[in-house]
Design a protein around this motif. Structure first.
Motif, PDB file in Angstrom:
ATOM      1  N   PHE A   5      43.748  33.655  34.315  1.00  0.00           N
ATOM      2  CA  PHE A   5      43.659  32.331  34.934  1.00  0.00           C
ATOM      3  C   PHE A   5      42.366  32.217  35.729  1.00  0.00           C
ATOM      4  O   PHE A   5      41.712  33.218  36.028  1.00  0.00           O
ATOM      5  N   SER A   6      42.013  30.992  36.046  1.00  0.00           N
ATOM      6  CA  SER A   6      40.813  30.706  36.841  1.00  0.00           C
ATOM      7  C   SER A   6      41.177  29.767  37.978  1.00  0.00           C
ATOM      8  O   SER A   6      42.054  28.923  37.828  1.00  0.00           O
TER       9      SER A   6
ATOM     10  N   ALA B 275      53.548  40.114  38.158  1.00  0.00           N
ATOM     11  CA  ALA B 275      54.957  40.378  38.434  1.00  0.00           C
ATOM     12  C   ALA B 275      55.494  39.503  39.564  1.00  0.00           C
ATOM     13  O   ALA B 275      56.580  38.937  39.469  1.00  0.00           O
ATOM     14  N   LYS B 276      54.741  39.374  40.657  1.00  0.00           N
ATOM     15  CA  LYS B 276      55.185  38.604  41.825  1.00  0.00           C
ATOM     16  C   LYS B 276      54.089  37.683  42.355  1.00  0.00           C
ATOM     17  O   LYS B 276      54.131  37.252  43.496  1.00  0.00           O
ATOM     18  N   GLY B 277      53.090  37.414  41.547  1.00  0.00           N
ATOM     19  CA  GLY B 277      51.945  36.635  41.995  1.00  0.00           C
ATOM     20  C   GLY B 277      50.718  37.528  42.047  1.00  0.00           C
ATOM     21  O   GLY B 277      50.812  38.739  41.853  1.00  0.00           O
ATOM     22  N   VAL B 278      49.567  36.940  42.324  1.00  0.00           N
ATOM     23  CA  VAL B 278      48.307  37.683  42.390  1.00  0.00           C
ATOM     24  C   VAL B 278      47.632  37.378  43.722  1.00  0.00           C
ATOM     25  O   VAL B 278      47.525  36.218  44.126  1.00  0.00           O
TER      26      VAL B 278
ATOM     27  N   THR C 113      31.470  28.764  41.662  1.00  0.00           N
ATOM     28  CA  THR C 113      32.625  28.702  42.562  1.00  0.00           C
ATOM     29  C   THR C 113      33.945  28.973  41.840  1.00  0.00           C
ATOM     30  O   THR C 113      35.009  28.813  42.420  1.00  0.00           O
ATOM     31  N   VAL C 114      33.870  29.373  40.583  1.00  0.00           N
ATOM     32  CA  VAL C 114      35.084  29.630  39.793  1.00  0.00           C
ATOM     33  C   VAL C 114      35.327  31.135  39.711  1.00  0.00           C
ATOM     34  O   VAL C 114      34.442  31.911  39.362  1.00  0.00           O
ATOM     35  N   ILE C 115      36.559  31.534  40.053  1.00  0.00           N
ATOM     36  CA  ILE C 115      36.983  32.928  39.968  1.00  0.00           C
ATOM     37  C   ILE C 115      37.929  33.058  38.777  1.00  0.00           C
ATOM     38  O   ILE C 115      38.938  32.341  38.701  1.00  0.00           O
ATOM     39  N   HIS C 116      37.606  33.956  37.872  1.00  0.00           N
ATOM     40  CA  HIS C 116      38.438  34.214  36.688  1.00  0.00           C
ATOM     41  C   HIS C 116      39.104  35.568  36.859  1.00  0.00           C
ATOM     42  O   HIS C 116      38.425  36.575  37.058  1.00  0.00           O
TER      43      HIS C 116
ATOM     44  N   VAL D 292      38.084  40.832  37.759  1.00  0.00           N
ATOM     45  CA  VAL D 292      37.634  39.563  38.335  1.00  0.00           C
ATOM     46  C   VAL D 292      36.210  39.286  37.882  1.00  0.00           C
ATOM     47  O   VAL D 292      35.357  40.171  37.922  1.00  0.00           O
ATOM     48  N   GLU D 293      35.957  38.044  37.461  1.00  0.00           N
ATOM     49  CA  GLU D 293      34.597  37.576  37.181  1.00  0.00           C
ATOM     50  C   GLU D 293      34.380  36.302  37.977  1.00  0.00           C
ATOM     51  O   GLU D 293      35.268  35.443  38.035  1.00  0.00           O
TER      52      GLU D 293
END
Length: 137
Positions: free
Chosen positions: A36-37, A62-65, A131-134, A126-127
């Motif tokens: 997700f981004s 599993a429970k969020g990131v 301003t977008v985090i993937h 993480v990339e």
């Protein structure tokens, strides 16, 4: 003789390659697909622009990131307690620069994922592009 040296060089280069040194082998947390981004220009994620701030994104892993700005880059960890059965705890919470497990109050550094227990936090790749985090695995 040159062929032997070239073979040794090739084999050593082959074994020196890595995949960001992320080891996610944990018997308590299944390997869910995460991809997700988020855009840090959105109000819910704008505090990620500043060092030592983190947010929890529910609905992934599993429970969020947990996404955390470590200053030198961004870290992403699963919000499930890494040393407890998945069904026994709720998602971890953020307390400053640590993630806290709801079952045993164990604290894990959001800079390293370490917490002095057998298993560290489950980390994702993480990339960052503008301003977008993937986040993905």
């Amino acid at each position: 003789m040159k062929k032997i040296w070239l073979l040794i060089l090739f084999i050593s280069v082959l074994f020196s390659c890595s995949d960001n040194d992320i080891n996610n082998k944990n018997p308590y947390i299944p390997n869910y697909t995460v991809n997700f981004s988020i855009d840090m220009n959105l109000p819910a994620y704008s505090n990620l622009k500043y060092v030592s701030n983190g947010v929890i994104i529910s609905g992934y892993g599993a429970k969020g990131v947990i996404i955390f700005n470590a200053g030198s880059g961004y870290n992403a960890f699963d919000a499930a307690c890494p040393n407890q059965a998945l069904t026994s705890c709720t998602a971890m919470t953020i307390d400053g620069i640590n993630a806290v497990c709801s079952c045993d109050d164990a604290q894990y550094s959001l800079f390293t994922g370490q917490g002095g227990k057998e298993y560290p936090l489950k980390q994702y790749r993480v990339e960052v592009s503008g301003t977008v985090i993937h986040v993905y695995n």
